[in-house]
Design a protein around this motif. Structure first.
Motif, PDB file in Angstrom:
ATOM      1  N   ARG A   1       9.699  -7.416   0.277  1.00 57.14           N
ATOM      2  CA  ARG A   1       9.573  -5.967   0.369  1.00 57.14           C
ATOM      3  C   ARG A   1       8.715  -5.622   1.576  1.00 57.14           C
ATOM      4  O   ARG A   1       8.009  -6.485   2.096  1.00 57.14           O
ATOM      5  N   PRO A   2       8.771  -4.383   2.032  1.00 62.54           N
ATOM      6  CA  PRO A   2       8.033  -4.004   3.239  1.00 62.54           C
ATOM      7  C   PRO A   2       6.526  -4.234   3.118  1.00 62.54           C
ATOM      8  O   PRO A   2       5.951  -4.130   2.038  1.00 62.54           O
ATOM      9  N   HIS A   3       5.931  -4.556   4.244  1.00 59.18           N
ATOM     10  CA  HIS A   3       4.469  -4.688   4.343  1.00 59.18           C
ATOM     11  C   HIS A   3       3.971  -3.476   5.114  1.00 59.18           C
ATOM     12  O   HIS A   3       3.875  -3.497   6.337  1.00 59.18           O
ATOM     13  N   GLY A   4       3.726  -2.399   4.376  1.00 62.56           N
ATOM     14  CA  GLY A   4       3.337  -1.151   5.034  1.00 62.56           C
ATOM     15  C   GLY A   4       4.459  -0.657   5.923  1.00 62.56           C
ATOM     16  O   GLY A   4       5.626  -0.665   5.534  1.00 62.56           O
ATOM     17  N   TYR A   5       4.108  -0.262   7.133  1.00 58.79           N
ATOM     18  CA  TYR A   5       5.109   0.224   8.089  1.00 58.79           C
ATOM     19  C   TYR A   5       5.356  -0.769   9.211  1.00 58.79           C
ATOM     20  O   TYR A   5       5.938  -0.423  10.235  1.00 58.79           O
ATOM     21  N   ASP A   6       4.935  -2.013   9.027  1.00 60.36           N
ATOM     22  CA  ASP A   6       5.127  -3.041  10.054  1.00 60.36           C
ATOM     23  C   ASP A   6       6.486  -3.707   9.846  1.00 60.36           C
ATOM     24  O   ASP A   6       6.681  -4.433   8.874  1.00 60.36           O
ATOM     25  N   PRO A   7       7.454  -3.487  10.754  1.00 66.51           N
ATOM     26  CA  PRO A   7       8.790  -4.060  10.564  1.00 66.51           C
ATOM     27  C   PRO A   7       8.838  -5.575  10.769  1.00 66.51           C
ATOM     28  O   PRO A   7       9.842  -6.201  10.484  1.00 66.51           O
TER      29      PRO A   7
END
Length: 102
Positions: free
Chosen positions: A7-13
């Motif tokens: 799943r995403p780690h904050g807004y870091d792609p």
């Protein structure tokens, strides 16, 4: 049962949170106490399968940044139940069926 998700780690792609869970049934009252444990990617306890996924992630991420990548698509055979679920949800919500991007 072994289950995992990225799943995403904050807004870091370029980062993700990778969760692995092992599920097992126990008789009532014999369930062990469990807790989340951070395990580094190079830990030998991962054995063989998941480290292969870890090394593939960088290549997949690189491919997703190319101009030819039009977005993720479900596998028409293996993920047909997911496609059907999305189709039924779209019909139920009155938003129309999913469509190919232009």
């Amino acid at each position: 049962m072994l289950c995992y998700a990225a799943r995403p780690h904050g807004y870091d792609p370029d980062k993700c949170v990778f969760e692995v869970a092992v599920y097992e049934l126990y008789p009532p009252g014999e369930e062990p106490h469990t807790e989340w444990v951070y395990t580094p990617a190079d830990d030998p306890d991962w054995r063989t399968v998941l480290p292969q996924d870890f090394t593939n992630m960088a290549a997949v991420q690189q491919g997703m940044k190319t101009r030819g990548f039009t977005g993720p698509k479900p596998n028409p055979y293996r993920e047909r139940s997911v496609v059907n679920l999305h189709h039924n949800l779209a019909s139920y919500m009155g938003t129309g069926a999913p469509s190919e991007p232009a």
